[in-house]
Enzyme design. Structure first.
Site, mmCIF file in Angstrom:
data_model
loop_
_atom_site.group_PDB
_atom_site.id
_atom_site.type_symbol
_atom_site.label_atom_id
_atom_site.label_comp_id
_atom_site.label_asym_id
_atom_site.label_seq_id
_atom_site.Cartn_x
_atom_site.Cartn_y
_atom_site.Cartn_z
ATOM 1 N N ASN A 28 0.896 -1.160 0.123
ATOM 2 C CA ASN A 28 0.241 0.019 0.105
ATOM 3 C C ASN A 28 0.913 1.087 -0.143
ATOM 4 O OD1 ASN A 28 0.449 0.297 2.837
ATOM 5 N ND2 ASN A 28 -0.608 -1.752 2.766
ATOM 6 N N THR A 43 -7.845 -1.348 0.093
ATOM 7 C CA THR A 43 -7.469 -2.655 0.489
ATOM 8 C C THR A 43 -8.352 -3.777 -0.620
ATOM 9 O OG1 THR A 43 -7.501 -4.347 2.240
ATOM 10 C CG2 THR A 43 -9.470 -2.966 2.122
ATOM 11 N N GLY A 44 -7.593 -4.583 -0.766
ATOM 12 C CA GLY A 44 -8.301 -5.920 -1.551
ATOM 13 C C GLY A 44 -8.381 -5.784 -3.170
ATOM 14 N N GLU A 74 -3.560 -0.988 6.655
ATOM 15 C CA GLU A 74 -2.587 -0.463 7.079
ATOM 16 C C GLU A 74 -2.646 1.009 7.359
ATOM 17 O OE1 GLU A 74 -0.569 -2.262 8.903
ATOM 18 O OE2 GLU A 74 0.026 -4.070 7.489
ATOM 19 N N HIS A 93 4.485 0.892 1.589
ATOM 20 C CA HIS A 93 4.833 -0.127 2.445
ATOM 21 C C HIS A 93 4.827 -1.342 1.315
ATOM 22 C CE1 HIS A 93 4.254 -4.218 4.476
ATOM 23 N NE2 HIS A 93 3.123 -4.315 4.244
ATOM 24 N N HIS A 95 6.511 -5.641 0.115
ATOM 25 C CA HIS A 95 7.025 -7.015 0.779
ATOM 26 C C HIS A 95 8.330 -7.445 0.063
ATOM 27 C CE1 HIS A 95 2.309 -7.681 1.627
ATOM 28 N NE2 HIS A 95 3.267 -6.929 2.482
ATOM 29 N N HIS A 155 7.350 -9.950 7.557
ATOM 30 C CA HIS A 155 6.261 -9.184 6.712
ATOM 31 C C HIS A 155 6.749 -8.298 5.608
ATOM 32 C CE1 HIS A 155 2.586 -6.277 7.130
ATOM 33 N NE2 HIS A 155 2.849 -6.696 5.912
HETATM 34 ZN ZN LIG Z 1 1.903 -6.116 4.203
#
Ligand SMILES: [Zn+2]
Length: 199
Positions: A28, A43-44, A74, A93, A95, A155
């Site tokens: 995000n 989200t999603g 988040e 953010h 990964h 994470h």
């Molecule tokens: Zn994450």
């Protein structure tokens, strides 16, 4: 300005997805629109297909001002950073698979190049807390202090900047360095910048 920032967020998520730094609905990003308003990814939603109108506008307390989709889970993390860092106008953010792999294996971000030493030598690494939790938001805000990045064990990473490109650069540079460290460790011993230059 708002349209420009919405498009920048869309572009940013596409870059992250194209580079394998987030997958599908992961990751995000947000930007500060003004003193009281923030734009954040929903989200999603499949991040490579985001549209400018999917971006959610919220106030600094997390209330939705505009948008049909739900803001990123988040959101508490983004808000706690904006509240504690007036110099931050953008948060990403991702990964980062090599970065998280290296940290999970108990390895460090060694000074394999200049950026690794200059930007990431004291990068804060925080313990796992559930994604979207207040615990995670508090822990990251407490550790980011004046830094540009925090690694969240098992994470991902959170990078901040005065604009989105600055934060994106941090995410990309950290992953680039992590790949170098991974390759060096696979092929032999990591050779870092000579000691005399690290002082
Ligand atoms: Zn994450």
């Amino acid at each position: 300005m708002e349209d420009y920032l919405r498009n920048e967020l869309v572009k940013c998520m596409k870059i992250l997805h194209d580079r394998g730094l987030v997958s599908g609905i992961g990751g995000n990003a947000s930007v500060r629109l003004n003193k009281n308003e923030i734009l954040i990814t929903p989200t999603g939603v499949f991040k490579a297909d985001l549209k400018a109108e999917d971006i959610v506008k919220i106030d600094i307390n997390g209330n939705v001002i505009e948008g049909c989709l739900k803001p990123s889970i988040e959101l508490p993390l983004h808000l706690s950073i904006y509240k504690s860092r007036s110099d931050v106008n953008a948060i990403i953010h991702a990964h980062n698979p090599y970065t998280i792999g290296i940290i999970s294996a108990g390895k460090k971000i060694e000074p394999i190049n200049y950026e690794a030493w200059k930007i990431f030598k004291d990068v804060p690494i925080v313990e796992f807390k559930p994604p979207g939790s207040k615990e995670l938001a508090d822990l990251v805000a407490k550790n980011i202090k004046s830094k540009s990045v925090v690694i969240m064990k098992n994470h991902g990473v959170i990078a901040v900047g005065s604009n989105l490109k600055e934060a994106l650069y941090i995410i990309e540079a950290l992953e680039e360095i992590s790949i170098m460290i991974f390759v060096a460790s696979c092929l032999g011993k990591i050779t870092t910048i000579p000691e005399e230059y690290l002082r």
